[in-house]
Structure formats: C-alpha cells, structure tokens
Design an enzyme around this catalytic site. Structure first.
Site, PDB file in Angstrom:
ATOM      1  N   PRO A 185      80.667  49.031  19.388  1.00  0.00           N
ATOM      2  CA  PRO A 185      80.205  49.768  20.565  1.00  0.00           C
ATOM      3  C   PRO A 185      79.653  51.132  20.153  1.00  0.00           C
ATOM      4  CG  PRO A 185      82.317  48.745  21.016  1.00  0.00           C
ATOM      5  CD  PRO A 185      82.052  48.562  19.549  1.00  0.00           C
ATOM      6  N   GLU A 186      78.439  51.436  20.587  1.00  0.00           N
ATOM      7  CA  GLU A 186      77.808  52.703  20.276  1.00  0.00           C
ATOM      8  C   GLU A 186      77.805  53.576  21.526  1.00  0.00           C
ATOM      9  OE1 GLU A 186      74.118  52.093  18.210  1.00  0.00           O
ATOM     10  OE2 GLU A 186      75.015  50.694  16.783  1.00  0.00           O
TER      11      GLU A 186
ATOM     12  N   HIS B 122      94.975  39.651  22.335  1.00  0.00           N
ATOM     13  CA  HIS B 122      94.359  40.894  21.841  1.00  0.00           C
ATOM     14  C   HIS B 122      94.405  42.037  22.847  1.00  0.00           C
ATOM     15  CE1 HIS B 122      93.086  38.477  18.499  1.00  0.00           C
ATOM     16  NE2 HIS B 122      92.337  37.713  19.268  1.00  0.00           N
TER      17      HIS B 122
END
Length: 275
Positions: free
Chosen positions: A2-3, A95
C-alpha cells in the site's frame, strides 16, 4: 505494498467512524508483526478517546490525549470498519491480528497476511517518533514545489526515480506512482536527478500531485490484497500508463513500454515519450 493513495483512502474510511469515540476493548490475537504489538496496548487504550486521525507518509496516526497509535499496513495489510450488525457478521480470520472495539459498537480490524506491518503506541508528539523524525515533505502539501524539489535534486547523481522514492526527499511516492508521474512529466526514470531543470521539476511536481490525487479518487490501486475500510478494491490500476505494461504499446505513441531495474525495483517507461 500500500502506497500513499491507499493509506489516504484508508484514513478517509476510518476517520469518520472512530474520531471522538472511546476505546472499549482491544484484542490482540497475534502481535508478531514487523515490530511486536505492545503487550500493554489494551490497558493503555481502553477508556481513551480518539482525538483525531491523520496520515504521515505511509503511516496512519490515531491520536489520543496521552500519545499516538501508529499503524503501518506493511506489504499487504488493511484496516476494516464494521458497524452495527456487521460487527458480529464476520468472525475473525487467520490474518485478523488486532481488533479495536469502540464505545458505539464500531469495530476496527487490522488484517495483515505477511505480518510486515506495525501497530505501535508512542507516548509523545508524533514528530518525535523515531520512524517519523527524518521524513521529508508531504507531496500534496504546498511545501512540495519546484523550488524545493530542484534544491533537493541539484546535487544528486543518482537516478531521479530513486531520489523520488527516498522518504527523506519526499514521502509516499512509491514505485507505482513514481513510474506513472515520470511518464506524465516526460522524464526518463534513470536520468541523473541533478540533470533536471527547474522547469522540469515544476512539471514533475505538478504531475506527482495530479497522479496521487487521481489515485486517491479511484480508491488507490489493488494489485494483490489491498482493500479499503469497507472491503472494496481500488481501481487506479485500470489507468496505468506504464506500470506493469512492459511490451504493451504506449498509450501516447504506440511504442512498446520497456522495463528495467532501478534500486531493485521494476521500472517502466516509454523511450520515445520520456527524455
């Protein structure tokens, strides 16, 4: 990974739900992330009210009266918001490592398959946190302009793409958006940073801002695991001009998009459109 647009999308998704809310409970199922989740996190946060939420680079900062909760999504992480009956609708999966339950019943869930992210507590001002102290300017703020960028690049011999991805120069311009911005500005990624004129820096700054804002409007990019706070994918990848398109025709000139490696990262460009 993720940016900036994906992190900004996440921020805009969670902030309206949790700002002003009091933490009722924190459940840590697996604290073995990039850095261990503090064992005392529940004790620290329970009863505290969220003062504000903001982003610094690729970090999410949830601010409380006594400190900050610092969250990084790592390579494949996300934050999901569950409200009302949805709080019980989806049981925690393998998760889903950390849950934050708030006073109005809202649940914020941290998901991270690869465990490269972080959920940390810091009892101090954000700018004093070791992970935030040496960060450069934000690309969407006024301080990131042609004069600033030219001043930072004019003595650097390394490739301009490598310099753009250095968080000490400007934060959050990750690999995808560096490739796309350099194409939009007509600048080859491997050009020495010092070779850019002030005019070229002005064009590059403008394109970085445009590309990032457009990506945010589209909810970021979803290449593998990223989803927003409601579980939806981003769609900016449908607008890529160069990233991941090696061998395909350039949308401007028709020449094949080429790929090389800079700083161990895939680098995509059009040799005709970029100089």
């Amino acid at each position: 990974m993720p940016e900036l647009p994906e992190v900004e999308t996440t921020l805009r998704g969670i902030a309206p739900h949790i700002t002003g809310q009091t933490v009722r409970n924190v459940t840590v199922r697996d604290g073995r992330l990039r850095w261990p989740v503090p064992e005392s996190l529940a004790e620290t946060l329970c009863g505290q009210e969220v003062q504000s939420c903001r982003r610094r680079a690729k970090y999410l900062l949830v601010e409380f009266k006594t400190g900050i909760l610092l969250i990084h999504l790592g390579m494949s992480g996300s934050l999901r918001i569950f409200t009302g009956q949805n709080t019980d609708a989806e049981p925690a999966g393998k998760h889903d490592h950390v849950d934050f339950l708030f006073s109005d019943g809202i649940l914020m869930r941290y998901y991270d398959p690869r465990k490269f992210g972080a959920v940390l507590w810091f009892a101090g001002a954000p700018e004093h946190h070791p992970l935030l102290q040496k960060l450069g300017v934000e690309p969407l703020e006024d301080g990131f302009d042609a004069a600033y960028l030219h001043g930072r690049l004019k003595t650097q011999k390394r490739a301009v793409k490598t310099a753009l991805m250095d968080n000490a120069v400007v934060v959050g311009v990750g690999n995808i958006y560096a490739n796309e911005s350099l194409f939009a500005a007509g600048i080859l990624p491997n050009r020495p940073a010092a070779s850019l004129s002030k005019k070229e820096c002005a064009e590059l700054v403008a394109e970085i801002k445009t590309v990032l804002m457009r990506a945010i409007e589209k909810g970021g990019s979803t290449l593998r695991d990223f989803v927003d706070s409601t579980g939806k994918s981003g769609y900016f990848q449908q607008e890529y001009n160069v990233y991941g398109r090696q061998g395909e025709p350039c949308r401007r000139c028709g020449c094949p998009i080429e790929k090389s490696t800079l700083g161990q990262r895939g680098t995509f460009y059009c040799r005709r459109c970029q100089k």
